[in-house]
Design a protein around this motif. Sequence first.
Motif, PDB file in Angstrom:
ATOM      1  N   ARG A 191     -47.381 -15.704  40.408  1.00 40.99           N
ATOM      2  CA  ARG A 191     -48.416 -15.720  39.387  1.00 40.99           C
ATOM      3  C   ARG A 191     -49.055 -17.099  39.249  1.00 40.99           C
ATOM      4  O   ARG A 191     -50.254 -17.204  38.994  1.00 40.99           O
ATOM      5  CB  ARG A 191     -47.835 -15.247  38.049  1.00 40.99           C
ATOM      6  CG  ARG A 191     -47.352 -13.802  38.115  1.00 40.99           C
ATOM      7  CD  ARG A 191     -46.895 -13.259  36.766  1.00 40.99           C
ATOM      8  NE  ARG A 191     -46.383 -11.898  36.933  1.00 40.99           N
ATOM      9  CZ  ARG A 191     -46.044 -11.090  35.930  1.00 40.99           C
ATOM     10  NH1 ARG A 191     -46.154 -11.514  34.672  1.00 40.99           N
ATOM     11  NH2 ARG A 191     -45.582  -9.876  36.160  1.00 40.99           N
ATOM     12  N   HIS A 197     -56.071 -14.312  38.435  1.00 39.27           N
ATOM     13  CA  HIS A 197     -55.591 -13.588  37.254  1.00 39.27           C
ATOM     14  C   HIS A 197     -54.801 -14.458  36.277  1.00 39.27           C
ATOM     15  O   HIS A 197     -54.691 -14.115  35.095  1.00 39.27           O
ATOM     16  CB  HIS A 197     -54.709 -12.407  37.683  1.00 39.27           C
ATOM     17  CG  HIS A 197     -55.433 -11.399  38.531  1.00 39.27           C
ATOM     18  ND1 HIS A 197     -55.349 -11.391  39.903  1.00 39.27           N
ATOM     19  CD2 HIS A 197     -56.274 -10.385  38.189  1.00 39.27           C
ATOM     20  CE1 HIS A 197     -56.085 -10.400  40.376  1.00 39.27           C
ATOM     21  NE2 HIS A 197     -56.660  -9.775  39.365  1.00 39.27           N
ATOM     22  N   TYR A 198     -54.202 -15.564  36.761  1.00 38.33           N
ATOM     23  CA  TYR A 198     -53.314 -16.334  35.880  1.00 38.33           C
ATOM     24  C   TYR A 198     -53.686 -17.813  35.801  1.00 38.33           C
ATOM     25  O   TYR A 198     -52.894 -18.620  35.301  1.00 38.33           O
ATOM     26  CB  TYR A 198     -51.867 -16.216  36.390  1.00 38.33           C
ATOM     27  CG  TYR A 198     -51.313 -14.814  36.372  1.00 38.33           C
ATOM     28  CD1 TYR A 198     -50.744 -14.281  35.212  1.00 38.33           C
ATOM     29  CD2 TYR A 198     -51.389 -14.010  37.500  1.00 38.33           C
ATOM     30  CE1 TYR A 198     -50.246 -12.988  35.194  1.00 38.33           C
ATOM     31  CE2 TYR A 198     -50.893 -12.703  37.484  1.00 38.33           C
ATOM     32  CZ  TYR A 198     -50.330 -12.203  36.328  1.00 38.33           C
ATOM     33  OH  TYR A 198     -49.839 -10.914  36.301  1.00 38.33           O
ATOM     34  N   ASN A 201     -53.502 -19.306  32.317  1.00 37.11           N
ATOM     35  CA  ASN A 201     -52.248 -19.126  31.571  1.00 37.11           C
ATOM     36  C   ASN A 201     -51.450 -20.429  31.516  1.00 37.11           C
ATOM     37  O   ASN A 201     -51.392 -21.183  32.492  1.00 37.11           O
ATOM     38  CB  ASN A 201     -51.388 -18.048  32.225  1.00 37.11           C
ATOM     39  CG  ASN A 201     -51.941 -16.655  31.969  1.00 37.11           C
ATOM     40  OD1 ASN A 201     -53.125 -16.477  31.760  1.00 37.11           O
ATOM     41  ND2 ASN A 201     -51.077 -15.659  31.986  1.00 37.11           N
ATOM     42  N   VAL A 206     -46.694 -17.798  31.331  1.00 38.14           N
ATOM     43  CA  VAL A 206     -46.175 -17.269  32.600  1.00 38.14           C
ATOM     44  C   VAL A 206     -44.689 -16.978  32.468  1.00 38.14           C
ATOM     45  O   VAL A 206     -44.193 -15.933  32.920  1.00 38.14           O
ATOM     46  CB  VAL A 206     -46.430 -18.265  33.749  1.00 38.14           C
ATOM     47  CG1 VAL A 206     -45.721 -17.805  35.023  1.00 38.14           C
ATOM     48  CG2 VAL A 206     -47.919 -18.406  34.009  1.00 38.14           C
ATOM     49  N   SER A 209     -44.201 -13.881  30.505  1.00 30.91           N
ATOM     50  CA  SER A 209     -44.673 -12.680  31.205  1.00 30.91           C
ATOM     51  C   SER A 209     -43.672 -12.154  32.215  1.00 30.91           C
ATOM     52  O   SER A 209     -43.720 -10.986  32.596  1.00 30.91           O
ATOM     53  CB  SER A 209     -46.004 -12.976  31.905  1.00 30.91           C
ATOM     54  OG  SER A 209     -45.821 -13.833  33.028  1.00 30.91           O
ATOM     55  N   GLN A 234     -47.199 -25.875  39.516  1.00 29.53           N
ATOM     56  CA  GLN A 234     -48.541 -25.436  39.156  1.00 29.53           C
ATOM     57  C   GLN A 234     -49.594 -26.426  39.668  1.00 29.53           C
ATOM     58  O   GLN A 234     -50.659 -26.014  40.152  1.00 29.53           O
ATOM     59  CB  GLN A 234     -48.651 -25.286  37.641  1.00 29.53           C
ATOM     60  CG  GLN A 234     -49.958 -24.656  37.171  1.00 29.53           C
ATOM     61  CD  GLN A 234     -50.001 -24.521  35.661  1.00 29.53           C
ATOM     62  OE1 GLN A 234     -49.685 -25.463  34.929  1.00 29.53           O
ATOM     63  NE2 GLN A 234     -50.373 -23.342  35.176  1.00 29.53           N
TER      64      GLN A 234
END
Length: 240
Positions: A191, A197-198, A201, A206, A209, A234
């Motif tokens: 993710r 899509h993320y 976030n 995350v 989720s 990240q």
Amino acid sequence: MPKKFGFYILVILYLVSVGSLILLTYNYHEDHHTDLTHRVVAFSANVVLVTLIFAAIVLYINNRRLKQANKTLYQLHLDNVDYRKHEKQQRELYEKVIDELKQEIDFLRSNEQQRYKNSSLDDHNRQDILSKIINVMEYSDKIFDNDFDLNTLADMVGTNYKYVSQVINQEFNKNFSAYLSDYRVQEACRRLNDHEHYDNNTIEAVAESVGFKSRSNFILCFKRVTGMTPSDYQKQAKNN
């Protein structure tokens, strides 16, 4: 072949020049000399001199090339010796590590056998439960629910939680919590790499989720699996 051919031409030129010089010198001393003969003798002498100088230069160049070639071969030999020495040291180190790991695995298996020596779970049933466990962990999104636990997994597999715990311990050498965390961290990595899509976030979002209830536990598990913190991961994901 070209080097030998040049050498042969040089020898022939030298012999012809020397022969001509000897013949013309003889005629010169026999009172058959003329101005042309004098010039030819001088020219032949110069040719012999130039040939000798050229031969000396060729020999010097070839000698330097030979020394350089020998130096290169010597260095290659030293490099090969060093490489074989380093390779031997690495192989011995790897063999030592492998032996230690084998001993550790044997020790863990021995402990597991002692731990479950009174278990009624046979090999056939253990393999069947293992297959079902892997199927749930690989293909079900329920493992990312924050209330997913050992009892839930046992219900999905169709057996009791003791057997599920036993199979995970014996097959993966880890408890259910660590086993589940591995899957959740892998999904978190996916993710964090999914910018479509993320991308917006937060780390906390995350983590939540994929089923982690606390940030600290997520960071601890994430670093255990990947070797880096979620924020560092990240950053790398965004840079790449």
